[in-house]
Motif scaffolding. Structure first.
Motif, PDB file in Angstrom:
ATOM      1  N   TYR A  20       7.560  26.578 -92.953  1.00 54.01           N
ATOM      2  CA  TYR A  20       7.220  27.901 -93.486  1.00 54.01           C
ATOM      3  C   TYR A  20       6.866  27.804 -94.969  1.00 54.01           C
ATOM      4  O   TYR A  20       5.915  28.450 -95.449  1.00 54.01           O
ATOM      5  CB  TYR A  20       8.388  28.866 -93.294  1.00 54.01           C
ATOM      6  CG  TYR A  20       8.303  29.692 -92.037  1.00 54.01           C
ATOM      7  CD1 TYR A  20       7.267  30.604 -91.830  1.00 54.01           C
ATOM      8  CD2 TYR A  20       9.262  29.571 -91.037  1.00 54.01           C
ATOM      9  CE1 TYR A  20       7.194  31.361 -90.669  1.00 54.01           C
ATOM     10  CE2 TYR A  20       9.199  30.323 -89.874  1.00 54.01           C
ATOM     11  CZ  TYR A  20       8.161  31.223 -89.702  1.00 54.01           C
ATOM     12  OH  TYR A  20       8.089  31.977 -88.550  1.00 54.01           O
ATOM     13  N   SER A  21       7.644  27.015 -95.718  1.00 50.63           N
ATOM     14  CA  SER A  21       7.384  26.854 -97.143  1.00 50.63           C
ATOM     15  C   SER A  21       6.026  26.209 -97.389  1.00 50.63           C
ATOM     16  O   SER A  21       5.261  26.639 -98.266  1.00 50.63           O
ATOM     17  CB  SER A  21       8.501  26.004 -97.777  1.00 50.63           C
ATOM     18  OG  SER A  21       8.237  25.765 -99.136  1.00 50.63           O
ATOM     19  N   GLN A  22       5.704  25.191 -96.604  1.00 49.90           N
ATOM     20  CA  GLN A  22       4.405  24.535 -96.741  1.00 49.90           C
ATOM     21  C   GLN A  22       3.263  25.475 -96.367  1.00 49.90           C
ATOM     22  O   GLN A  22       2.197  25.447 -96.986  1.00 49.90           O
ATOM     23  CB  GLN A  22       4.370  23.279 -95.869  1.00 49.90           C
ATOM     24  CG  GLN A  22       5.327  22.186 -96.314  1.00 49.90           C
ATOM     25  CD  GLN A  22       5.263  20.959 -95.438  1.00 49.90           C
ATOM     26  OE1 GLN A  22       4.199  20.606 -94.931  1.00 49.90           O
ATOM     27  NE2 GLN A  22       6.394  20.305 -95.235  1.00 49.90           N
ATOM     28  N   LEU A  23       3.497  26.321 -95.359  1.00 49.80           N
ATOM     29  CA  LEU A  23       2.472  27.286 -94.962  1.00 49.80           C
ATOM     30  C   LEU A  23       2.221  28.291 -96.086  1.00 49.80           C
ATOM     31  O   LEU A  23       1.061  28.637 -96.379  1.00 49.80           O
ATOM     32  CB  LEU A  23       2.903  28.009 -93.691  1.00 49.80           C
ATOM     33  CG  LEU A  23       1.977  29.140 -93.203  1.00 49.80           C
ATOM     34  CD1 LEU A  23       0.573  28.613 -92.936  1.00 49.80           C
ATOM     35  CD2 LEU A  23       2.556  29.809 -91.961  1.00 49.80           C
ATOM     36  N   GLU A  24       3.277  28.766 -96.734  1.00 49.59           N
ATOM     37  CA  GLU A  24       3.118  29.705 -97.843  1.00 49.59           C
ATOM     38  C   GLU A  24       2.344  29.068 -98.986  1.00 49.59           C
ATOM     39  O   GLU A  24       1.526  29.712 -99.646  1.00 49.59           O
ATOM     40  CB  GLU A  24       4.496  30.174 -98.322  1.00 49.59           C
ATOM     41  CG  GLU A  24       5.217  31.084 -97.352  1.00 49.59           C
ATOM     42  CD  GLU A  24       4.430  32.346 -97.051  1.00 49.59           C
ATOM     43  OE1 GLU A  24       3.920  32.968 -98.014  1.00 49.59           O
ATOM     44  OE2 GLU A  24       4.290  32.701 -95.865  1.00 49.59           O
ATOM     45  N   GLN A  25       2.599  27.777 -99.233  1.00 52.54           N
ATOM     46  CA  GLN A  25       1.870  27.084-100.291  1.00 52.54           C
ATOM     47  C   GLN A  25       0.380  26.984 -99.957  1.00 52.54           C
ATOM     48  O   GLN A  25      -0.482  27.185-100.820  1.00 52.54           O
ATOM     49  CB  GLN A  25       2.461  25.690-100.487  1.00 52.54           C
ATOM     50  CG  GLN A  25       1.749  24.847-101.541  1.00 52.54           C
ATOM     51  CD  GLN A  25       1.749  25.516-102.898  1.00 52.54           C
ATOM     52  OE1 GLN A  25       2.775  26.035-103.339  1.00 52.54           O
ATOM     53  NE2 GLN A  25       0.606  25.510-103.579  1.00 52.54           N
ATOM     54  N   ARG A  26       0.064  26.706 -98.695  1.00 49.49           N
ATOM     55  CA  ARG A  26      -1.341  26.604 -98.293  1.00 49.49           C
ATOM     56  C   ARG A  26      -2.042  27.954 -98.410  1.00 49.49           C
ATOM     57  O   ARG A  26      -3.219  28.018 -98.780  1.00 49.49           O
ATOM     58  CB  ARG A  26      -1.431  26.080 -96.855  1.00 49.49           C
ATOM     59  CG  ARG A  26      -0.917  24.649 -96.718  1.00 49.49           C
ATOM     60  CD  ARG A  26      -1.015  24.143 -95.293  1.00 49.49           C
ATOM     61  NE  ARG A  26      -0.468  22.789 -95.177  1.00 49.49           N
ATOM     62  CZ  ARG A  26      -0.564  22.027 -94.096  1.00 49.49           C
ATOM     63  NH1 ARG A  26      -1.213  22.492 -93.026  1.00 49.49           N
ATOM     64  NH2 ARG A  26      -0.043  20.814 -94.063  1.00 49.49           N
ATOM     65  N   VAL A  60      12.017  23.997 -89.717  1.00 46.98           N
ATOM     66  CA  VAL A  60      11.248  25.249 -89.587  1.00 46.98           C
ATOM     67  C   VAL A  60      11.071  25.895 -90.952  1.00 46.98           C
ATOM     68  O   VAL A  60       9.965  26.325 -91.318  1.00 46.98           O
ATOM     69  CB  VAL A  60      11.952  26.225 -88.623  1.00 46.98           C
ATOM     70  CG1 VAL A  60      11.240  27.577 -88.617  1.00 46.98           C
ATOM     71  CG2 VAL A  60      11.992  25.653 -87.213  1.00 46.98           C
ATOM     72  N   LEU A  61      12.161  25.951 -91.731  1.00 44.77           N
ATOM     73  CA  LEU A  61      12.076  26.528 -93.074  1.00 44.77           C
ATOM     74  C   LEU A  61      11.109  25.725 -93.956  1.00 44.77           C
ATOM     75  O   LEU A  61      10.354  26.301 -94.743  1.00 44.77           O
ATOM     76  CB  LEU A  61      13.466  26.568 -93.710  1.00 44.77           C
ATOM     77  CG  LEU A  61      14.516  27.450 -93.013  1.00 44.77           C
ATOM     78  CD1 LEU A  61      15.858  27.320 -93.719  1.00 44.77           C
ATOM     79  CD2 LEU A  61      14.068  28.904 -92.981  1.00 44.77           C
ATOM     80  N   SER A  62      11.146  24.402 -93.813  1.00 45.73           N
ATOM     81  CA  SER A  62      10.241  23.548 -94.590  1.00 45.73           C
ATOM     82  C   SER A  62       8.788  23.811 -94.220  1.00 45.73           C
ATOM     83  O   SER A  62       7.914  23.899 -95.103  1.00 45.73           O
ATOM     84  CB  SER A  62      10.597  22.073 -94.353  1.00 45.73           C
ATOM     85  OG  SER A  62       9.678  21.225 -95.012  1.00 45.73           O
ATOM     86  N   MET A 101       0.378  26.105 -86.843  1.00 48.56           N
ATOM     87  CA  MET A 101       0.713  25.269 -85.684  1.00 48.56           C
ATOM     88  C   MET A 101       2.001  24.482 -85.928  1.00 48.56           C
ATOM     89  O   MET A 101       2.846  24.364 -85.039  1.00 48.56           O
ATOM     90  CB  MET A 101      -0.434  24.292 -85.400  1.00 48.56           C
ATOM     91  CG  MET A 101      -1.738  24.940 -85.001  1.00 48.56           C
ATOM     92  SD  MET A 101      -3.049  23.700 -84.861  1.00 48.56           S
ATOM     93  CE  MET A 101      -4.490  24.755 -84.714  1.00 48.56           C
ATOM     94  N   ASN A 102       2.129  23.953 -87.136  1.00 44.05           N
ATOM     95  CA  ASN A 102       3.317  23.165 -87.461  1.00 44.05           C
ATOM     96  C   ASN A 102       4.578  24.020 -87.429  1.00 44.05           C
ATOM     97  O   ASN A 102       5.646  23.559 -87.006  1.00 44.05           O
ATOM     98  CB  ASN A 102       3.153  22.516 -88.830  1.00 44.05           C
ATOM     99  CG  ASN A 102       2.071  21.458 -88.850  1.00 44.05           C
ATOM    100  OD1 ASN A 102       1.670  20.941 -87.805  1.00 44.05           O
ATOM    101  ND2 ASN A 102       1.568  21.128 -90.030  1.00 44.05           N
ATOM    102  N   VAL A 103       4.474  25.272 -87.868  1.00 46.54           N
ATOM    103  CA  VAL A 103       5.620  26.190 -87.805  1.00 46.54           C
ATOM    104  C   VAL A 103       6.007  26.439 -86.351  1.00 46.54           C
ATOM    105  O   VAL A 103       7.185  26.380 -85.978  1.00 46.54           O
ATOM    106  CB  VAL A 103       5.297  27.515 -88.521  1.00 46.54           C
ATOM    107  CG1 VAL A 103       6.374  28.565 -88.213  1.00 46.54           C
ATOM    108  CG2 VAL A 103       5.205  27.305 -90.018  1.00 46.54           C
TER     109      VAL A 103
END
Length: 441
Positions: free
Chosen positions: A54-60, A50-52, A122-124
């Motif tokens: 979230y991190s990818q979402l912030e990057q996007r 979940v944390l990963s 969606m991934n989160v």
């Protein structure tokens, strides 16, 4: 006297302040589930996912804004120059520095960033529902093992009561044999039953210990001989009423089970992969700009003067239009469609698995409920039969073989009733889990 009192008070203080280690904590079902959730590595990995995500979402999200890059280059050059005044060659060494500040922002890329952000959300959500799934599955495992311990405890208690009863019968039989009113065969039958009940108690104690160890291992707790669980009030968990219609349970579970939600989110994410693959065939437009300046040590101007007077701002547009990509985008889109179809099949399989599990659980619940009522009726009948056999045996009107047969029938009926009761409790809790109710007594 005062001196004795002064000496005695500190001793009392020390005695009462020393903790009592003999009284260990009794774990309730909630305690066991909480401990297991805190110490389970699979849940820890799921939470890290979940944390990963979230991190990818912030990057996007960050890719929507401009970047800013500061760069500096410095070079040293050395060359020979001819000096006509001295008619000789001189070597000169000069420094050359270039400093620039640049930025770039995407103006159009076929909504790739927007779609990537939607997919990231969606991934989160999928990762969060996966955590919930792992927690619920672990809670069900704890529940099953907890009920097994409760069953083993009750069976051991029943075996203990049977042994105590047989011990009293053996005492009475010893007195009657010594008085000459009981045959040696009847006495030996009672004595043999006593030995069998002692062995049954040892077996039930071993079964309980194994059940406790299994529960501790499921909780990821180091095995401890002092570990024990709390026995709840029977009225709080033995309930006859439960929903056993598979269609009703399935319709409720379909909207709340996290496994279904995860499969649906995975399918939506796969749909977004198709859109992202198609974007690579669209034009790409970006705005870039910057400012740069130079310094040359061979100049007569100073450092600050050169930098300030040679500032060169730039701004421009960059357009990239794919014309031929060797079918790369076409094949990426095709693979995305195939992946989407596989996730669609996965959703169908998940729903079918849920339906089959609910159908099996409802069938098991109906069977367990019928078995419990049947064994309860049998137990009550065996109780009456044993009371009559006990009275007749005490009056010498029944042989020890018939008496012990009646007693063993009662013991078997009691054991069957205990097993049926806890099987019914387990199936009821499983159905309530599918209905969205908390796992608790």
């Amino acid at each position: 006297m005062n001196n004795i009192f002064k000496l005695f008070v500190p001793i009392l203080f020390v005695v009462f302040m020393v903790p009592v280690h003999g009284q260990e904590q009794l774990f309730s079902l909630d305690d066991c589930i909480s401990y297991a959730l805190e110490n389970n590595t699979m849940i820890g990995r799921a939470e890290n996912d979940v944390l990963s995500q979230y991190s990818q979402l912030e990057q996007r999200k960050a890719e929507r804004g401009p970047n800013l890059i500061l760069s500096a280059n410095e070079s040293v050059s050395s060359n020979n120059t001819y000096d006509s005044s001295t008619a000789g060659w001189n070597r000169e060494t000069n420094n050359n520095m270039n400093v620039s500040l640049s930025s770039n922002i995407v103006l159009y890329n076929g909504a790739k960033i927007r779609n990537a952000i939607l997919q990231g959300k969606m991934n989160v959500s999928a990762a969060e529902t996966e955590v919930k799934t792992e927690k619920e599955l672990l809670s069900l495992d704890i529940l099953a093992n907890y009920i097994t311990v409760l069953q083993a405890k009750e069976q051991m208690k029943n075996t203990q009561s049977q042994l105590e009863s047989t011990a009293k019968e053996l005492e009475e039989a010893t007195i009657r044999r010594e008085a000459g009113v009981m045959s040696p065969a009847d006495y030996l039958n009672i004595k043999s039953q006593h030995s069998a009940d002692k062995a049954a108690l040892v077996s039930s104690q071993s079964t309980l210990r194994i059940a406790l160890v299994t529960l501790m291992q499921t909780m990821n707790m180091p095995v401890s001989s002092s570990f024990d669980i709390m026995v709840p009030n029977e009225q709080s968990f033995v309930k006859m009423s439960m929903e056993t219609d598979p269609a009703v349970v399935y319709n409720v579970a379909l909207g709340i089970q996290p496994g279904i939600k995860t499969a649906e989110l995975d399918l939506e994410s796969a749909e977004m992969d198709i859109q992202l693959a198609k974007v690579d065939a669209l034009p790409y437009l970006s705005l870039n700009g910057g400012v740069q300046s130079n310094y040359y040590s061979g100049s007569d101007l100073g450092f600050n003067e050169q930098l300030s007077n040679q500032l060169t701002p730039t701004i421009g547009l960059s357009l990239s239009i794919p014309i031929y990509q060797r079918k790369e985008v076409k094949n990426k889109v095709k693979q995305a469609f195939i992946s989407r179809d596989n996730y669609r099949f996965n959703l169908v399989d998940t729903k079918n698995d849920l339906r089959k599990s609910i159908e099996q659980a409802c069938t098991d619940a109906q069977t367990a409920n019928s078995a419990y009522l049947s064994y309860k009726e049998q137990y009550l009948a065996e109780q009456e039969s044993f009371k009559l056999a006990e009275e007749m045996f005490s009056q010498g009107m029944l042989s020890s073989v018939d008496y012990l047969t009646s007693k063993n029938n009662l013991i078997e009926a009691e054991n069957n009733l205990t097993k049926a009761k806890y099987e019914m409790v387990l199936q009821k809790e499983i159905i309530e889990y599918y209905m969205g109710k908390a796992i608790a007594f």
